[in-house]
Design a protein around this motif. Structure first.
Motif, mmCIF file in Angstrom:
data_model
loop_
_atom_site.group_PDB
_atom_site.id
_atom_site.type_symbol
_atom_site.label_atom_id
_atom_site.label_comp_id
_atom_site.label_asym_id
_atom_site.label_seq_id
_atom_site.Cartn_x
_atom_site.Cartn_y
_atom_site.Cartn_z
ATOM 1 N N ARG A 25 -6.936 -28.108 -31.221
ATOM 2 C CA ARG A 25 -5.580 -28.411 -30.751
ATOM 3 C C ARG A 25 -4.972 -27.192 -30.061
ATOM 4 N NH1 ARG A 25 -3.301 -29.421 -35.283
ATOM 5 N NH2 ARG A 25 -2.210 -27.440 -35.489
ATOM 6 N N GLU A 26 -5.121 -26.024 -30.687
ATOM 7 C CA GLU A 26 -4.560 -24.808 -30.090
ATOM 8 C C GLU A 26 -5.267 -24.452 -28.785
ATOM 9 O OE1 GLU A 26 -1.810 -23.626 -30.976
ATOM 10 O OE2 GLU A 26 -1.588 -24.429 -32.991
ATOM 11 N N LEU A 27 -6.560 -24.673 -28.716
ATOM 12 C CA LEU A 27 -7.295 -24.419 -27.487
ATOM 13 C C LEU A 27 -6.805 -25.341 -26.372
ATOM 14 C CD1 LEU A 27 -9.557 -23.049 -25.873
ATOM 15 C CD2 LEU A 27 -11.135 -24.766 -26.804
ATOM 16 N N THR A 28 -6.608 -26.606 -26.692
ATOM 17 C CA THR A 28 -6.115 -27.561 -25.697
ATOM 18 C C THR A 28 -4.742 -27.146 -25.190
ATOM 19 O OG1 THR A 28 -7.374 -29.353 -26.705
ATOM 20 C CG2 THR A 28 -5.514 -29.989 -25.320
ATOM 21 N N GLU A 29 -3.867 -26.711 -26.088
ATOM 22 C CA GLU A 29 -2.530 -26.278 -25.682
ATOM 23 C C GLU A 29 -2.586 -25.011 -24.837
ATOM 24 O OE1 GLU A 29 -0.213 -26.137 -29.272
ATOM 25 O OE2 GLU A 29 -0.376 -28.316 -29.564
ATOM 26 N N ILE A 85 -5.143 -24.100 -22.892
ATOM 27 C CA ILE A 85 -5.681 -24.497 -21.584
ATOM 28 C C ILE A 85 -4.594 -25.187 -20.760
ATOM 29 C CG2 ILE A 85 -7.308 -26.061 -20.443
ATOM 30 C CD1 ILE A 85 -9.269 -25.391 -22.779
ATOM 31 N N ALA A 86 -3.803 -26.030 -21.405
ATOM 32 C CA ALA A 86 -2.722 -26.711 -20.687
ATOM 33 C C ALA A 86 -1.733 -25.697 -20.116
ATOM 34 C CB ALA A 86 -2.009 -27.691 -21.616
ATOM 35 N N ALA A 87 -1.362 -24.708 -20.914
ATOM 36 C CA ALA A 87 -0.423 -23.680 -20.437
ATOM 37 C C ALA A 87 -1.024 -22.881 -19.285
ATOM 38 C CB ALA A 87 -0.029 -22.754 -21.591
ATOM 39 N N ALA A 88 -2.297 -22.519 -19.395
ATOM 40 C CA ALA A 88 -2.958 -21.758 -18.333
ATOM 41 C C ALA A 88 -3.074 -22.593 -17.060
ATOM 42 C CB ALA A 88 -4.333 -21.281 -18.795
ATOM 43 N N ASN A 89 -3.383 -23.880 -17.193
ATOM 44 C CA ASN A 89 -3.465 -24.749 -16.022
ATOM 45 C C ASN A 89 -2.102 -24.933 -15.368
ATOM 46 O OD1 ASN A 89 -6.201 -25.354 -15.642
ATOM 47 N ND2 ASN A 89 -6.163 -26.818 -17.318
ATOM 48 N N HIS A 90 -1.062 -24.998 -16.178
ATOM 49 C CA HIS A 90 0.288 -25.108 -15.633
ATOM 50 C C HIS A 90 0.632 -23.853 -14.830
ATOM 51 C CE1 HIS A 90 4.424 -26.465 -15.373
ATOM 52 N NE2 HIS A 90 4.792 -25.252 -15.712
ATOM 53 N N LEU A 91 0.318 -22.695 -15.366
ATOM 54 C CA LEU A 91 0.556 -21.434 -14.661
ATOM 55 C C LEU A 91 -0.222 -21.397 -13.354
ATOM 56 C CD1 LEU A 91 1.721 -18.598 -14.429
ATOM 57 C CD2 LEU A 91 -0.121 -17.804 -15.955
ATOM 58 N N ARG A 92 -1.455 -21.845 -13.385
ATOM 59 C CA ARG A 92 -2.283 -21.875 -12.179
ATOM 60 C C ARG A 92 -1.673 -22.806 -11.132
ATOM 61 N NH1 ARG A 92 -4.558 -24.494 -8.384
ATOM 62 N NH2 ARG A 92 -6.506 -23.730 -7.550
ATOM 63 N N ALA A 93 -1.169 -23.959 -11.585
ATOM 64 C CA ALA A 93 -0.553 -24.910 -10.660
ATOM 65 C C ALA A 93 0.707 -24.332 -10.030
ATOM 66 C CB ALA A 93 -0.241 -26.224 -11.389
ATOM 67 N N LEU A 94 1.485 -23.583 -10.812
ATOM 68 C CA LEU A 94 2.667 -22.923 -10.249
ATOM 69 C C LEU A 94 2.266 -21.947 -9.153
ATOM 70 C CD1 LEU A 94 4.749 -22.140 -13.453
ATOM 71 C CD2 LEU A 94 5.336 -23.747 -11.643
ATOM 72 N N CYS A 95 1.232 -21.177 -9.409
ATOM 73 C CA CYS A 95 0.757 -20.213 -8.413
ATOM 74 C C CYS A 95 0.282 -20.929 -7.152
ATOM 75 C CB CYS A 95 -0.365 -19.349 -8.995
ATOM 76 S SG CYS A 95 0.185 -18.256 -10.324
ATOM 77 N N ALA A 96 -0.462 -22.015 -7.329
ATOM 78 C CA ALA A 96 -0.953 -22.780 -6.178
ATOM 79 C C ALA A 96 0.210 -23.366 -5.382
ATOM 80 C CB ALA A 96 -1.898 -23.891 -6.636
ATOM 81 N N ALA A 97 1.229 -23.861 -6.080
ATOM 82 C CA ALA A 97 2.395 -24.428 -5.395
ATOM 83 C C ALA A 97 3.127 -23.357 -4.598
ATOM 84 C CB ALA A 97 3.332 -25.084 -6.409
ATOM 85 N N MET A 98 3.211 -22.159 -5.151
ATOM 86 C CA MET A 98 3.851 -21.058 -4.423
ATOM 87 C C MET A 98 3.070 -20.731 -3.156
ATOM 88 S SD MET A 98 4.946 -18.538 -7.539
ATOM 89 C CE MET A 98 5.697 -17.306 -6.491
ATOM 90 N N GLY A 99 1.753 -20.745 -3.261
ATOM 91 C CA GLY A 99 0.917 -20.461 -2.102
ATOM 92 C C GLY A 99 1.085 -21.518 -1.024
#
Length: 150
Positions: A123-127, A129-143
């Motif tokens: 459960r903690e690993l999934t959470e 990964i979700a947080a890291a993917n969200h951060l990655r998506a923010l970076c991609a959106a900025m780009g």
């Protein structure tokens, strides 16, 4: 929860059950009831039907059930508007990483990882990964906003 269990649960939890959900998506009520039945193998939901149901209900158990059936997880990427704070997302990712490491540390402390501890680690690993993917998506959106590559 399997895809089939999730489909049944989604229909059952909708106001009016499968018949109410069917009316909302333009399907015959008894047809949908058969499609979500755990015992009727002759009638199954199609992918477009499942998608329509998830969009109509906002209930994504079927998506998560299918991912689980295939030993995967789904991560929702939300909050990509201009007001989203990258710094907050970095902090959230770090916090989730800490919670994951804490779960691992607690589980291995006695050299015996029991099923409940493994579920907490997962459960903690999934959470995390979700947080890291969200951060990655923010970076991609900025780009993308600045004309960068995806």
């Amino acid at each position: 929860m399997t895809f089939e269990q999730a489909a049944l649960g989604t229909a059952a939890d909708y106001p009016g059950g499968a018949r109410g959900l069917a009316a909302a998506i333009g399907m015959n009520g008894s047809v949908l009831a058969h499609k979500v039945s755990l015992t009727d193998r002759a009638n199954q939901l199609t992918v477009p039907q499942a998608r329509t149901i998830m969009l109509a209900t906002g209930d994504y158990r079927m998506l998560h059930g299918l991912a689980g059936d295939l030993d995967h997880v789904c991560v929702r990427v939300t909050g990509l508007g201009d007001s989203e704070c990258v710094g907050k997302s970095i902090s959230e990712t770090a916090r989730e990483f800490g919670e994951f490491l804490t779960a691992v540390t607690v589980a291995v402390a006695d050299d015996d990882v029991i099923p409940n501890e493994m579920r907490r680690i997962d459960r903690e690993l999934t959470e995390m990964i979700a947080a890291a993917n969200h951060l990655r998506a923010l970076c991609a959106a900025m780009g993308r906003r600045r004309g960068g590559r995806k």
